[in-house]
Scaffold this motif. Sequence first.
Motif, PDB file in Angstrom:
ATOM      1  N   ALA A  73     -10.369  11.529  -1.836  1.00 18.04           N
ATOM      2  CA  ALA A  73      -9.844  10.021  -1.976  1.00 18.04           C
ATOM      3  C   ALA A  73     -10.338   9.014  -1.037  1.00 18.04           C
ATOM      4  O   ALA A  73     -10.161   7.786  -1.289  1.00 18.04           O
ATOM      5  CB  ALA A  73      -8.367  10.130  -2.121  1.00 18.04           C
ATOM      6  N   ASP A 114       1.033  -1.050   0.094  1.00 18.68           N
ATOM      7  CA  ASP A 114       0.024   0.091  -0.022  1.00 18.68           C
ATOM      8  C   ASP A 114       0.892   1.150   0.166  1.00 18.68           C
ATOM      9  O   ASP A 114       2.023   1.131   0.255  1.00 18.68           O
ATOM     10  CB  ASP A 114      -0.699   0.022   1.257  1.00 18.68           C
ATOM     11  N   GLU A 115       0.203   2.281  -0.343  1.00 13.22           N
ATOM     12  CA  GLU A 115       0.779   3.611  -0.411  1.00 13.22           C
ATOM     13  C   GLU A 115       0.249   4.761   0.732  1.00 13.22           C
ATOM     14  O   GLU A 115      -0.781   4.398   0.948  1.00 13.22           O
ATOM     15  CB  GLU A 115       0.656   4.304  -1.922  1.00 13.22           C
ATOM     16  N   ARG A 117      -2.851  14.387  -7.582  1.00 12.71           N
ATOM     17  CA  ARG A 117      -1.969  13.802  -8.594  1.00 12.71           C
ATOM     18  C   ARG A 117      -1.629  12.399  -8.113  1.00 12.71           C
ATOM     19  O   ARG A 117      -1.285  11.497  -8.665  1.00 12.71           O
ATOM     20  CB  ARG A 117      -1.147  14.419  -9.383  1.00 12.71           C
ATOM     21  N   ALA A 118      -1.311  12.427  -6.858  1.00 11.13           N
ATOM     22  CA  ALA A 118      -0.489  11.460  -6.432  1.00 11.13           C
ATOM     23  C   ALA A 118      -1.488  10.230  -5.837  1.00 11.13           C
ATOM     24  O   ALA A 118      -1.057   9.073  -5.276  1.00 11.13           O
ATOM     25  CB  ALA A 118       0.098  11.879  -4.819  1.00 11.13           C
ATOM     26  N   VAL A 119      -2.838  10.607  -5.727  1.00 15.34           N
ATOM     27  CA  VAL A 119      -3.698   9.385  -5.169  1.00 15.34           C
ATOM     28  C   VAL A 119      -3.913   8.045  -6.290  1.00 15.34           C
ATOM     29  O   VAL A 119      -4.046   8.613  -7.312  1.00 15.34           O
ATOM     30  CB  VAL A 119      -5.002  10.122  -4.998  1.00 15.34           C
ATOM     31  N   THR A 120      -3.745   6.878  -5.825  1.00 20.32           N
ATOM     32  CA  THR A 120      -3.729   5.657  -6.667  1.00 20.32           C
ATOM     33  C   THR A 120      -4.948   4.938  -5.764  1.00 20.32           C
ATOM     34  O   THR A 120      -5.094   5.203  -4.553  1.00 20.32           O
ATOM     35  CB  THR A 120      -2.569   5.205  -6.853  1.00 20.32           C
ATOM     36  N   PRO A 121      -5.483   3.954  -6.458  1.00 20.46           N
ATOM     37  CA  PRO A 121      -6.301   2.859  -5.692  1.00 20.46           C
ATOM     38  C   PRO A 121      -5.536   2.163  -4.343  1.00 20.46           C
ATOM     39  O   PRO A 121      -6.199   1.731  -3.688  1.00 20.46           O
ATOM     40  CB  PRO A 121      -6.373   1.760  -6.720  1.00 20.46           C
ATOM     41  N   ARG A 122      -4.090   2.260  -4.299  1.00 20.39           N
ATOM     42  CA  ARG A 122      -3.527   1.895  -3.133  1.00 20.39           C
ATOM     43  C   ARG A 122      -3.318   2.873  -1.936  1.00 20.39           C
ATOM     44  O   ARG A 122      -2.610   2.516  -1.057  1.00 20.39           O
ATOM     45  CB  ARG A 122      -2.103   1.316  -3.753  1.00 20.39           C
ATOM     46  N   THR A 123      -3.700   3.930  -2.357  1.00 17.58           N
ATOM     47  CA  THR A 123      -3.617   4.960  -1.356  1.00 17.58           C
ATOM     48  C   THR A 123      -4.654   4.909   0.009  1.00 17.58           C
ATOM     49  O   THR A 123      -5.557   4.609  -0.327  1.00 17.58           O
ATOM     50  CB  THR A 123      -3.752   6.561  -1.808  1.00 17.58           C
ATOM     51  N   VAL A 134       4.719   8.355  -1.029  1.00 19.37           N
ATOM     52  CA  VAL A 134       4.549   9.229  -2.211  1.00 19.37           C
ATOM     53  C   VAL A 134       4.534  10.437  -1.897  1.00 19.37           C
ATOM     54  O   VAL A 134       3.828  11.026  -1.075  1.00 19.37           O
ATOM     55  CB  VAL A 134       3.289   8.724  -3.052  1.00 19.37           C
TER      56      VAL A 134
END
Length: 426
Positions: free
Chosen positions: A177, A103-104, A143-149, A131
């Motif tokens: 998010a 995860d992030e 912009r840094a948000v992903t599904p693993r955030t 990140v």
Amino acid sequence: MSDRLPGFSTLAVHAGAQPDPTTGARATPIYQTTSFVFNDADHAASLFGLQAFGNIYTRIGNPTNAVLEERVAALEGGTAALAVASGHAAQVVVLQQLLQPGDEFIAARKLYGGSINQFTHAFKSFGWNVVWADTDDIASFERAVTPRTKAIFIESIANPGGSITDIEAVSTVARKAGVPLIVDNTLASPYLIRPIDHGADIVVHSLTKFLGGHGNSLGGIIVDAGTFDWSTGGKYPMLSEPRPEYHGIKLQETFGNFAFAIACRVLGLRDLGPALSPFNAFMILTGIETLPLRMQRHCDNAKAVAEFLAGHPAVASVSYAGLPSDKYHQLARKYAPKGAGAVFTFSLKGGYDAGVSLVSKLQLFSHLANVGDTRSLVIHPASTTHSQLDDAAKIKSGAGPDVVRLSIGIEDKEDLIADLEQALGA
Ligand SMILES: *Cc1c(COP(=O)(O)O)cnc(C)c1O
């Protein structure tokens, strides 16, 4: 009894504390014991099964620490808190509840140097990936948000440059998010900023700094705002799924708006082990009683010193949000109207060598790696706290080679200015 809600200074002295029921002791005693006797076998079983609250073993909880937890929760406006051994321990325990390997989490680039190291290096071995984003560019968080955030981490007043973060703007990104916003409120303390009022879901502190306030005890704390719904989308299994180590109970379902604080205690502190000594809890509680008085003095002194430095010919620039010319002044007026804190940086026209020389000539300022002491402190971040970063990262985190960081104490401001004057002039 009047029905007036107690003010901040009253809470700083009284929240969480009662005279000791058996001895009448008015100050909170140091319960220097590892363990607590059970009433009977059923009582023991209900404590271990989380069916009843009570003391078992000081790694999991202690009555002195409990007063500290209740007091800081009250000052921050949270539902519950958990005291741990240090600020860094608080960060590990928080993220352990939120992240699975792979995860992030998104973190502001302007952070305490130790946190940059912890996030970059130590967390890698847990499979937690940081990140970086820039608090001067809120879109960089989006912009840094992903599904693993799984979380966003910022400081309210950021180390080392004393910049003020637009907590509400970052909180909007976190809400969109669907992840909690964690705010490290160490440099502000709840006297200056209460992040929960601006949308934080979790607040962490190094109690070692302004809350303890006397440079004598390490400690950390986690405050649960009680605002986040951990059950959505199965993103936070530690909180939403049945816990095998507690007969399959689901923490959010059982504990509602203080489930996160419970998770930190019974899954984090219990199993990772960074417990706060009750002696340190006592020292920090004593410090908190004078937090409002000290913090105001810290801020007033810092403003006077920053004004002096801004007018000095050897000084290239001063980065203090309390100065009207500062880039963060509007944010300071919004988030920290009582004062912009007491930790800030300035840069010297003479660069790296001038920074090293200044540090060696100061007499009243102590040259050391800490902030938030009654004493005034100085450090040259580029050669110490931020020395592991490369030059570009140093500059990005506000610790360029010509930068000196001050933590202004509660001495007479005239003496602090005189010391800086002799060291800059000589
Ligand atoms: C000191 C500090 C920490 C780490 O706290 P420790 O008590 O030293 O572990 C974290 N964040 C900030 C802003 C700090 O100043």
